[in-house]
Scaffold this active site. Structure first.
Site, PDB file in Angstrom:
ATOM      1  N   HIS A   1       0.837  -1.213   0.000  1.00 27.66           N
ATOM      2  CA  HIS A   1       0.000   0.000   0.000  1.00 27.66           C
ATOM      3  C   HIS A   1       0.867   1.256   0.000  1.00 27.66           C
ATOM      4  CE1 HIS A   1      -3.315  -2.686   1.340  1.00 27.66           C
ATOM      5  NE2 HIS A   1      -2.378  -3.208   2.105  1.00 27.66           N
TER       6      HIS A   1
ATOM      7  N   SER B   1      14.530  19.990 -16.953  1.00 35.18           N
ATOM      8  CA  SER B   1      13.330  20.763 -17.265  1.00 35.18           C
ATOM      9  C   SER B   1      13.747  21.974 -18.091  1.00 35.18           C
ATOM     10  CB  SER B   1      12.693  21.210 -15.961  1.00 35.18           C
ATOM     11  OG  SER B   1      11.896  22.343 -16.185  1.00 35.18           O
TER      12      SER B   1
ATOM     13  N   LYS C   1      15.646  20.337 -11.779  1.00 33.46           N
ATOM     14  CA  LYS C   1      14.929  19.083 -12.008  1.00 33.46           C
ATOM     15  C   LYS C   1      15.662  18.124 -12.918  1.00 33.46           C
ATOM     16  CE  LYS C   1      10.523  18.987 -12.414  1.00 33.46           C
ATOM     17  NZ  LYS C   1       9.473  19.198 -13.398  1.00 33.46           N
TER      18      LYS C   1
ATOM     19  N   GLU D   1       8.802   7.260 -17.666  1.00 28.38           N
ATOM     20  CA  GLU D   1       7.443   7.748 -17.917  1.00 28.38           C
ATOM     21  C   GLU D   1       6.947   7.270 -19.282  1.00 28.38           C
ATOM     22  OE1 GLU D   1       7.404  11.847 -15.344  1.00 28.38           O
ATOM     23  OE2 GLU D   1       8.629  11.815 -17.142  1.00 28.38           O
TER      24      GLU D   1
END
Ligand code: ARG
Length: 506
Positions: A159, A280, A286, A293
């Protein structure tokens, strides 16, 4: 329109020439085997066979320029963009080169329906073997990486909540096991793909005395797909392949999701290499996990291709329907997605920096040993598990309240934890060990992720000993799977080499 001439836009809409680029080679091989069979069965003369095979060999050699892509169609004198498909194009090139009196005999006793099914099966079996090779490479690199991380402690989650202490090798081996199952799933599909549909004709067979087993043998198939209606009309093998690849991609997608989360600055368990993450355009701090992804997204796409394929085949009455043509581009996309994802994941794992110290600190700071406390009470003091669990829960609650992990609790802390339990009307334990602060303190102070992992002995667990055993067992599995895969490939190569020899002898 209305002038009797076909509308080129409609012709383009109907043509499969674009996607057939992937099966030209198989189509020519299939024709070569078919012609050798026609010759042996006495259905064509040696002269006709000689002329047709000569034309086919030339077309095979020059196929790249003959079928040079020109937008969505093909260039070349005869192979115009108006042909329905590659089967038609190859036949017309053969007739042109060998003459109608010879070349016109090639298509006896077959149809484009068994021909296209043959081509797809040959392509899919090669794709399966290629995919299996990449799967074994990826699994092997995970297993090798696991042997470097047999002592890299980390929290395991359920979880997304910290659950038990674990090892990074255990995580890697879990994903390697999933890949090894993907390999097995594809290998199972391979057995059903590698059957020859050639000679099934349009749907019901032929009156000509052909030898289907012979063409199957020439092309390296493990036998024929017997029922001609089934052989020409089914694409279940293609859907099975697509489903197996989609399942594999969903496994890779879960791996990707883990690594994306772990690469956040909040987790900082891993750091991705610069060349597979991208900065980025706006925020210089970043480092985006783009490769992972894209892997997640492509897994979803592959599931979509599979679903489209099932929609196509499930909506069709028995026998060939043109709808089946549209399963081809879906298949090619599935193969491309699978191979690219396997390569991407390998490069991510290969270049990833694992922050061992951080993982360990997180594992030590939390109460991952709560279950171990209960298990010690069970093992060493004969306390029933449910009672032991209750005691461990009291310790965890109190540890949280005083902001300290259980393993750092003093005997005094433990005493107040038990007292609080009594105050909260939690039944005091009748088993002395489970309510004896001294015993409990001995247990808690001796526990930590490392001792927990030493004690973890059940088969397949995160324990240290199990890692060693699983790593060597999985290495052996990879070796075994590789030799099965090599056998499959050698069998195809061997068949195609002797096909070539037989062609030369005509
Ligand atoms: N272009 C077709 C396909 O890709 C080949 C079979 C055509 N058969 C037919 N009866 N039109 O599926």
């Amino acid at each position: 329109m209305g002038d009797g001439k076909p509308d080129p836009r409609i012709l383009g809409y109907l043509s499969s020439a674009g996607e057939d680029a992937e099966i030209i080679r198989y189509d020519i091989l299939g024709s070569q085997a078919h012609v050798l069979m026609l010759l042996r069965a006495g259905l064509i003369s040696r002269m006709s066979a000689h002329r047709i095979l000569g034309a086919l060999s030339e077309i095979m050699r020059r196929r790249r320029s003959l079928f040079a892509r020109n937008g969505s169609t093909y260039g070349g004198k005869d192979a115009g963009g108006t042909a329905e498909d590659i089967h038609e194009m190859v036949e017309s090139l053969v007739v042109e080169r060998a003459g109608a009196a010879h070349g016109g005999r090639m298509h006896a006793a077959r149809s484009r329906n068994d021909q296209v099914a043959l081509d797809i099966r040959m392509k899919v079996r090669d794709d399966i073997n290629a995919m299996c090779g990449h799967i074994l490479d990826a699994a092997e690199s995970m297993i090798l990486l696991a042997s470097n991380h047999r002592r890299t402690v980390m929290p395991l989650y359920t979880h997304m909540q910290q659950a038990q202490a674990g090892l990074f090798s255990h995580w890697l081996l879990a994903h390697a096991d999933a890949l090894l199952r993907d390999y097995e799933r594809l290998s199972g599909a391979y057995g059903r793909v590698n059957k020859s549909p050639l000679g099934a004709g349009p749907v019901g067979g032929t009156s000509l005395p052909i030898d289907r087993a012979y063409t199957a043998e020439l092309l390296g198939f493990d036998g024929i797909l017997e029922n001609s209606l089934d052989a020409t009309g089914t694409r279940d093998f293609a859907a099975e392949y697509a489903a197996a690849v989609s399942i594999m991609m969903s496994n890779l997608s879960r791996l990707a999701e883990d690594v994306v989360v772990w690469s956040t600055s909040e987790f900082s368990f891993v750091e991705l290499e610069d060349d597979i993450s991208s900065p980025s355009s706006a925020m210089p701090q970043k480092k985006n996990p783009d490769v992972l992804e894209i892997t997640r997204a492509r897994a979803a796409e592959a599931a979509g291709y599979t679903s489209a394929m099932l929609g196509i085949v499930g909506g069709l009455a028995s026998g060939y329907g043109r709808d089946l043509q549209r399963t081809k581009p879906l298949l090619w996309m599935v193969s491309d997605a699978g191979v690219s994802a396997l390569l991407a994941v390998q490069s991510v794992l290969g270049g990833m920096r694992v922050n061992k110290a951080r993982m360990r600190r997180v594992a030590e700071a939390s109460d991952l040993v709560a279950l171990d406390v209960a298990e010690r009470l069970v093992l060493e003091h004969d306390v029933p598990f449910r009672t032991a669990h209750g005691t461990a829960a009291l310790l965890v609650q109190h540890a949280r309240a005083i902001g300290r992990p259980i393993r750092k609790m003093t005997a005094g802390d433990i005493r107040s934890a038990l007292r609080k339990g009594g105050a909260a009307n939690v039944k005091p334990s009748s088993y002395s060990a489970a309510s004896d602060p001294k015993i409990l303190n001995t247990i808690t102070s001796s526990l930590g992720p490392v001792s927990s992992l030493r004690d973890r002995v059940s088969r397949g667990s995160s324990g240290y000993a199990e890692q060693r055993r699983m790593i060597s067992a999985r290495k052996r599995t990879v070796t075994r799977f590789r030799s099965v895969l090599e056998e499959r490939k050698t069998r195809i190569d061997g068949a195609l080499t002797s096909l070539k020899k037989q062609i030369k002898s005509v």
